[in-house]
Each structure stands twice: as structure tokens, then as C-alpha cells.
Design a protein around this motif. Structure first.
Motif, PDB file in Angstrom:
ATOM      1  N   VAL A  90       1.063  -1.293   0.122  1.00 20.31           N
ATOM      2  CA  VAL A  90      -0.125   0.006   0.028  1.00 20.31           C
ATOM      3  C   VAL A  90       0.731   1.388  -0.016  1.00 20.31           C
ATOM      4  O   VAL A  90       0.557   2.509  -0.434  1.00 20.31           O
ATOM      5  N   LYS A  95      -1.500   4.629  -1.304  1.00 19.56           N
ATOM      6  CA  LYS A  95      -2.494   4.500  -0.920  1.00 19.56           C
ATOM      7  C   LYS A  95      -3.005   5.571  -0.107  1.00 19.56           C
ATOM      8  O   LYS A  95      -2.031   6.412   0.797  1.00 19.56           O
ATOM      9  N   LEU A  99      -5.178   4.337   5.588  1.00 17.34           N
ATOM     10  CA  LEU A  99      -5.151   2.944   5.452  1.00 17.34           C
ATOM     11  C   LEU A  99      -3.691   2.479   5.727  1.00 17.34           C
ATOM     12  O   LEU A  99      -3.438   1.662   6.458  1.00 17.34           O
ATOM     13  N   LEU A 195     -10.123   1.132  10.146  1.00 21.88           N
ATOM     14  CA  LEU A 195     -10.551   0.504   8.957  1.00 21.88           C
ATOM     15  C   LEU A 195     -12.171   0.264   8.720  1.00 21.88           C
ATOM     16  O   LEU A 195     -12.504   0.417   7.781  1.00 21.88           O
ATOM     17  N   ASN A 199     -13.794   3.223   6.801  1.00 20.55           N
ATOM     18  CA  ASN A 199     -13.769   2.191   5.390  1.00 20.55           C
ATOM     19  C   ASN A 199     -13.542   3.327   4.068  1.00 20.55           C
ATOM     20  O   ASN A 199     -12.636   2.664   3.377  1.00 20.55           O
ATOM     21  N   PHE A 203      -9.858   3.170   1.924  1.00 21.14           N
ATOM     22  CA  PHE A 203      -9.784   2.133   0.896  1.00 21.14           C
ATOM     23  C   PHE A 203      -9.798   2.947  -0.339  1.00 21.14           C
ATOM     24  O   PHE A 203     -10.043   2.272  -1.545  1.00 21.14           O
ATOM     25  N   LYS A 204      -9.944   4.378  -0.590  1.00 20.27           N
ATOM     26  CA  LYS A 204     -10.199   5.054  -1.636  1.00 20.27           C
ATOM     27  C   LYS A 204      -9.041   5.149  -2.612  1.00 20.27           C
ATOM     28  O   LYS A 204      -7.825   4.870  -2.018  1.00 20.27           O
ATOM     29  N   ASP A 205      -9.199   5.032  -3.725  1.00 25.93           N
ATOM     30  CA  ASP A 205      -8.324   4.973  -4.472  1.00 25.93           C
ATOM     31  C   ASP A 205      -7.411   6.325  -5.006  1.00 25.93           C
ATOM     32  O   ASP A 205      -7.961   7.197  -5.959  1.00 25.93           O
TER      33      ASP A 205
END
Length: 221
Positions: A90, A95, A99, A195, A199, A203-205
Motif C-alpha cells: 500500500v 494509498k 489505510l 478500517l 472504510n 480504501f479510496k483509490d
């Protein structure tokens, strides 16, 4: 967040975790308690299994306690190795900071408890009815991979009998909060909590960026 910054966070958590455990191990007898506040105590216990002292042998009766402990330690090593690879991945893919931070503190907590399981048995003598010594002459209390995790943080915030009018649980004695844990457990729980709560942000790109309006307008022209 870079891997270097994540590594600094991991090292700091590991230092706090291990220093606190070594201090407790070398200054407290097993089950010894010191009251800091009425709702917070230092209470020394050793966890030979999973959360709340649960053992694999409790579920699989055909496995001895010793074999169950070895399997659990090896499983933890495999798991923390996987978390480590995930952390490296990551950070390389840049990332979100949330995260990376969450994975870093989960990794630190898991590694902190693994150190207990792998090494404490050979590094320390037993703590039952005595204060443990570091590198005892006669050897430690267990073989390598069979050490016990040191726990000491205890928050007995409230205990009492619940009102009778409450459905199902009314009239029952309840104690909150009973589990005894350590800094490593706090790190793992906090990371997992981050997390879950954050969330979408975690976990966004971040590698995908929206095309600026001016650039889009020029392409259309």
C-alpha cells in the motif's frame, strides 16, 4: 504516508509495548494489582492463548495445550508476515494515509504479541508467586515459541446489578470492562476500528484523479 514514516510508528509502538511488558514482568508477581484510579488498575496476567485466554485446545480437544500454543504462534507469524507485505504494497501504491497508518499499527501490535510468544518463555523465569528474572540461570519457564503474552491494562469501569425492569438482563450482575490487555492489543484494536469507521476514506483509490475542467474543455474543443 511513506514506508519510512510507517516504520517509525511501528518502532515507537513496539518500544512502548515491550518496555511496559518487560517492566511488569520484572517488577510484578502474577496476579499482582496496583490501583491507579478506581476505574483503572495495573493487573498482571499472562495470556497463553487467544483473546480472553481462549485456547485452540478448548475447541479441538484432541490437540494438546502445547501443540495448540505452537500452532497459534506459527499462525501469528504467518499472519503478521502477510500484514507486512500488505503494508509495503500500500505504501508503494501510495494509498491513503489512513489505510497505511491503520495497517502499520495493526502490524506493530501483532508483532509485539508475537515477540512475547516466541521469546519470553526462554528469556524470563516464571512469575507465579515470584518476580521473574531476565535470563535465569536454570533457563526460562518455557521453550521457544511457547511463551505467554503479558497483559496488564485493566479498566473495571463499573460493576453492579442491573435494574429488574430491563428485559432479559434485568437483575443480573454485570462487570464492565473485564478483559485485561496490553499496548499491542490497543494498537490492533485501534487499527481495526479505523478500517471499519473510516472504510471509504481508507480504501479510496488516491491514484485516480479527476480530470480538471479546463483540460476537459480543451479536449472537447
Amino acid at each position: 504516508m511513506s514506508l519510512k514514516k510507517a516504520s517509525i510508528i511501528i518502532i515507537l509502538i513496539l518500544l512502548i509495548d515491550q518496555i511496559s511488558k518487560i517492566y511488569i514482568k520484572t517488577h510484578f508477581q502474577l496476579a499482582e494489582t496496583v490501583e491507579v484510579f478506581t476505574w483503572f488498575k495495573i493487573h498482571f496476567i499472562e495470556n497463553d492463548g487467544m483473546a480472553w485466554g481462549t485456547k485452540l485446545s478448548d475447541f479441538f480437544t484432541f490437540i494438546s495445550d502445547k501443540s495448540a500454543k505452537l500452532f497459534l504462534t506459527l499462525f501469528r507469524i504467518v499472519a503478521v508476515t502477510g500484514i507486512g507485505f500488505w503494508l509495503v504494497d500500500v505504501t508503494k501504491k501510495k494509498k491513503s494515509k489512513i489505510l497505511v497508518f491503520a495497517i502499520a499499527i495493526i502490524f506493530a501490535g501483532a508483532l509485539g504479541n508475537i515477540l512475547d510468544s516466541v521469546f519470553y518463555g526462554v528469556l524470563f523465569s516464571g512469575s507465579n508467586m515470584q518476580i521473574a528474572t531476565f535470563l535465569p540461570e536454570g533457563g526460562g519457564y518455557a521453550e521457544v515459541f511457547h511463551g505467554k503474552v503479558v497483559d496488564m491494562l485493566y479498566f473495571p469501569i463499573w460493576s453492579g446489578v442491573l435494574p429488574e425492569w430491563l428485559p432479559v438482563i434485568g437483575g443480573k450482575y454485570v462487570s464492565f470492562f473485564d478483559p485485561v490487555f496490553n499496548v499491542a492489543d490497543v494498537a490492533i484494536s485501534t487499527g481495526i476500528g479505523i478500517l471499519i469507521v473510516f472504510n471509504k476514506k481508507a480504501f479510496k483509490d488516491s491514484s485516480k484523479t479527476e480530470t480538471p475542467y479546463s483540460e476537459l474543455h480543451n479536449n472537447q474543443a
